[in-house]
Design a protein around this motif. Structure first.
Motif, PDB file in Angstrom:
ATOM      1  N   ALA A 159      44.997  40.256  44.085  1.00 27.33           N
ATOM      2  CA  ALA A 159      44.611  39.554  44.268  1.00 27.33           C
ATOM      3  C   ALA A 159      44.479  38.475  45.323  1.00 27.33           C
ATOM      4  O   ALA A 159      43.158  38.468  45.934  1.00 27.33           O
ATOM      5  CB  ALA A 159      45.054  38.631  43.103  1.00 27.33           C
ATOM      6  N   ALA A 160      45.440  38.581  46.215  1.00 23.49           N
ATOM      7  CA  ALA A 160      44.955  37.474  46.761  1.00 23.49           C
ATOM      8  C   ALA A 160      44.657  38.105  49.005  1.00 23.49           C
ATOM      9  O   ALA A 160      43.801  37.081  48.651  1.00 23.49           O
ATOM     10  CB  ALA A 160      46.443  36.676  47.541  1.00 23.49           C
ATOM     11  N   VAL A 161      45.054  39.170  48.572  1.00 20.51           N
ATOM     12  CA  VAL A 161      44.683  39.798  49.248  1.00 20.51           C
ATOM     13  C   VAL A 161      43.250  40.221  49.407  1.00 20.51           C
ATOM     14  O   VAL A 161      42.078  40.310  50.572  1.00 20.51           O
ATOM     15  CB  VAL A 161      44.735  41.539  49.798  1.00 20.51           C
ATOM     16  CG1 VAL A 161      43.971  42.711  50.710  1.00 20.51           C
ATOM     17  CG2 VAL A 161      46.731  41.294  50.388  1.00 20.51           C
ATOM     18  N   ALA A 162      42.225  40.547  48.230  1.00 13.50           N
ATOM     19  CA  ALA A 162      40.956  40.930  47.872  1.00 13.50           C
ATOM     20  C   ALA A 162      39.924  39.371  47.968  1.00 13.50           C
ATOM     21  O   ALA A 162      39.001  39.259  49.202  1.00 13.50           O
ATOM     22  CB  ALA A 162      41.113  40.958  46.385  1.00 13.50           C
ATOM     23  N   SER A 163      41.612  37.806  47.703  1.00 13.84           N
ATOM     24  CA  SER A 163      40.259  37.140  48.612  1.00 13.84           C
ATOM     25  C   SER A 163      40.329  36.696  49.714  1.00 13.84           C
ATOM     26  O   SER A 163      39.189  36.086  50.465  1.00 13.84           O
ATOM     27  CB  SER A 163      41.130  35.616  47.554  1.00 13.84           C
ATOM     28  OG  SER A 163      40.825  34.163  47.785  1.00 13.84           O
ATOM     29  N   LEU A 164      41.634  37.092  50.587  1.00 11.41           N
ATOM     30  CA  LEU A 164      41.619  36.658  52.039  1.00 11.41           C
ATOM     31  C   LEU A 164      40.131  37.478  52.752  1.00 11.41           C
ATOM     32  O   LEU A 164      39.299  37.267  53.395  1.00 11.41           O
ATOM     33  CB  LEU A 164      42.526  37.456  52.663  1.00 11.41           C
ATOM     34  CG  LEU A 164      43.170  37.373  53.878  1.00 11.41           C
ATOM     35  CD1 LEU A 164      43.094  35.611  54.215  1.00 11.41           C
ATOM     36  CD2 LEU A 164      44.480  38.529  54.258  1.00 11.41           C
ATOM     37  N   ALA A 165      40.120  38.816  51.802  1.00 10.84           N
ATOM     38  CA  ALA A 165      39.172  39.570  52.473  1.00 10.84           C
ATOM     39  C   ALA A 165      37.571  39.006  52.317  1.00 10.84           C
ATOM     40  O   ALA A 165      36.830  39.441  53.315  1.00 10.84           O
ATOM     41  CB  ALA A 165      38.923  41.168  51.730  1.00 10.84           C
ATOM     42  N   GLU A 166      37.880  38.968  51.276  1.00  4.55           N
ATOM     43  CA  GLU A 166      36.241  37.632  50.409  1.00  4.55           C
ATOM     44  C   GLU A 166      36.066  36.838  52.026  1.00  4.55           C
ATOM     45  O   GLU A 166      35.005  36.368  52.449  1.00  4.55           O
ATOM     46  CB  GLU A 166      35.886  37.731  49.813  1.00  4.55           C
ATOM     47  CG  GLU A 166      34.347  37.150  49.373  1.00  4.55           C
ATOM     48  CD  GLU A 166      34.623  36.975  47.946  1.00  4.55           C
ATOM     49  OE1 GLU A 166      33.168  36.983  47.362  1.00  4.55           O
ATOM     50  OE2 GLU A 166      35.355  36.696  47.103  1.00  4.55           O
ATOM     51  N   GLY A 167      36.962  35.674  52.022  1.00  4.29           N
ATOM     52  CA  GLY A 167      36.820  35.032  52.788  1.00  4.29           C
ATOM     53  C   GLY A 167      36.465  35.652  54.229  1.00  4.29           C
ATOM     54  O   GLY A 167      35.391  34.814  55.597  1.00  4.29           O
ATOM     55  N   LEU A 168      37.326  36.271  54.570  1.00  3.02           N
ATOM     56  CA  LEU A 168      37.058  36.848  55.922  1.00  3.02           C
ATOM     57  C   LEU A 168      35.513  37.214  56.446  1.00  3.02           C
ATOM     58  O   LEU A 168      35.061  37.264  56.689  1.00  3.02           O
ATOM     59  CB  LEU A 168      37.946  38.092  56.008  1.00  3.02           C
ATOM     60  CG  LEU A 168      39.311  37.651  56.895  1.00  3.02           C
ATOM     61  CD1 LEU A 168      40.729  38.476  57.069  1.00  3.02           C
ATOM     62  CD2 LEU A 168      39.458  36.788  58.317  1.00  3.02           C
ATOM     63  N   GLN A 169      34.648  37.997  55.117  1.00  4.37           N
ATOM     64  CA  GLN A 169      33.136  38.705  55.154  1.00  4.37           C
ATOM     65  C   GLN A 169      32.963  36.907  55.378  1.00  4.37           C
ATOM     66  O   GLN A 169      31.830  37.268  56.227  1.00  4.37           O
ATOM     67  CB  GLN A 169      33.291  39.222  54.052  1.00  4.37           C
ATOM     68  CG  GLN A 169      34.237  40.251  53.593  1.00  4.37           C
ATOM     69  CD  GLN A 169      34.090  40.874  52.122  1.00  4.37           C
ATOM     70  OE1 GLN A 169      33.840  40.322  51.201  1.00  4.37           O
ATOM     71  NE2 GLN A 169      35.033  42.086  52.443  1.00  4.37           N
ATOM     72  N   LEU A 170      32.998  36.012  54.606  1.00  2.00           N
ATOM     73  CA  LEU A 170      32.132  34.515  55.099  1.00  2.00           C
ATOM     74  C   LEU A 170      32.049  34.241  56.241  1.00  2.00           C
ATOM     75  O   LEU A 170      31.158  34.048  56.886  1.00  2.00           O
ATOM     76  CB  LEU A 170      32.877  33.825  54.499  1.00  2.00           C
ATOM     77  CG  LEU A 170      32.331  33.610  52.532  1.00  2.00           C
ATOM     78  CD1 LEU A 170      33.232  32.873  51.624  1.00  2.00           C
ATOM     79  CD2 LEU A 170      31.180  33.984  51.739  1.00  2.00           C
ATOM     80  N   ASP A 171      33.313  34.750  56.838  1.00  3.14           N
ATOM     81  CA  ASP A 171      33.587  34.245  58.318  1.00  3.14           C
ATOM     82  C   ASP A 171      32.791  35.104  59.190  1.00  3.14           C
ATOM     83  O   ASP A 171      32.477  34.727  60.151  1.00  3.14           O
ATOM     84  CB  ASP A 171      35.060  34.283  58.626  1.00  3.14           C
ATOM     85  CG  ASP A 171      35.792  32.693  58.128  1.00  3.14           C
ATOM     86  OD1 ASP A 171      35.371  31.987  57.929  1.00  3.14           O
ATOM     87  OD2 ASP A 171      37.664  33.015  58.033  1.00  3.14           O
ATOM     88  N   THR A 172      32.470  36.122  59.014  1.00  2.72           N
ATOM     89  CA  THR A 172      31.787  37.183  59.815  1.00  2.72           C
ATOM     90  C   THR A 172      30.351  38.012  59.314  1.00  2.72           C
ATOM     91  O   THR A 172      29.933  38.644  60.055  1.00  2.72           O
ATOM     92  CB  THR A 172      32.790  38.951  60.225  1.00  2.72           C
ATOM     93  OG1 THR A 172      33.183  39.130  58.753  1.00  2.72           O
ATOM     94  CG2 THR A 172      33.643  38.150  60.617  1.00  2.72           C
TER      95      THR A 172
END
Length: 248
Positions: A159-172
């Protein structure tokens, strides 16, 4: 096509399967994992079968945080660029909380999540310098909700990895850098071989084919295989707590 691809955890399971699949497509590969002898055997296999590609390897424990950026940068220098980096290295948790196995659960949490942060840090530094790249994080369908017992810590890290991925999607967003969150269901590997009654589990070849196809499409999120895990993910999230508790 993303020609130069780095895969962590490439000495077995999904990592090895992805390496074979992309080698067959003509991609150059940068492969790292703890088991160097497995990497050497895979390198020999792939360069023999596909003499027109390059396969470079390095031993790496992703929890050796200082070495992660060093290895990633050396791969970039060796291949000239890195077009895709797959954050794949991970491990199962085998004990529930409160059973006297904190060290085992800590190791799973570090390997699956803290080490994923280290890999993302190294990957994003390279991609931002290149102003291009595709970062892939391997999460899990289990990351959509909490699970009991031995799956508890594993599901929490995913779940944490999925959240990390979404945050990076927002960053990029709006940049040439793509970020994909892959959420596999049960694909037969050593990490889940001992799991009893694994629902809808597919063999490694079927799972890897679906995985590579999903990654190559570069969507923000993909459940793998698409059927039945895409609709099931919504069911799992929507089930009332008491119904989910009985089902699990």
């Amino acid at each position: 096509m993303r020609r130069n691809i780095l895969i962590t955890g490439a000495s077995s399971g999904l990592g090895m399967g992805m390496a074979r699949a992309w080698a067959a497509k003509g991609c150059n590969l940068a492969l790292c994992a703890r088991r160097e002898e497995n990497l050497e055997a895979l390198q020999h296999e792939l360069t023999t079968s596909y003499p027109n590609i390059r396969v470079v390897i390095q031993a790496l424990d992703v929890c050796d945080y200082d070495r992660v950026p060093e290895v990633f940068q050396s791969f970039k220098e060796e291949l000239g660029s890195l077009d895709r980096i797959v954050v794949n290295a991970g491990m199962a948790s085998s004990h529930g909380i409160g059973q006297g196995h904190f060290e085992s659960n800590r190791q799973a949490a570090e390997t699956n999540f803290v080490a994923a942060i280290a890999q993302c840090e190294a990957a994003m530094e390279i991609f931002r310098a290149q102003n291009a790249g595709h970062l892939v994080l391997i999460s899990s369908v289990s990351g959509v909700r909490g699970f009991r017992g031995a799956m508890n810590v594993y599901a929490a890290t995913k779940a944490a990895v999925a959240s990390l991925a979404e945050g990076l999607q927002l960053d990029t967003e709006g940049t040439p850098i793509r970020v994909t969150n892959i959420m596999p269901g049960y694909i037969l590997t050593d990490i889940n071989r001992s799991t009893k009654n694994a629902p809808f589990r597919v063999d490694l070849e079927t799972g890897v084919a679906a995985l590579v196809s999903a990654i190559d499409k570069e969507k923000r999120r993909a459940y793998v295989p698409w059927w039945p895990w895409t609709p099931l993910s919504y069911v799992i999230k929507a089930l009332p707590f008491k119904v989910f508790a009985r089902a699990m």
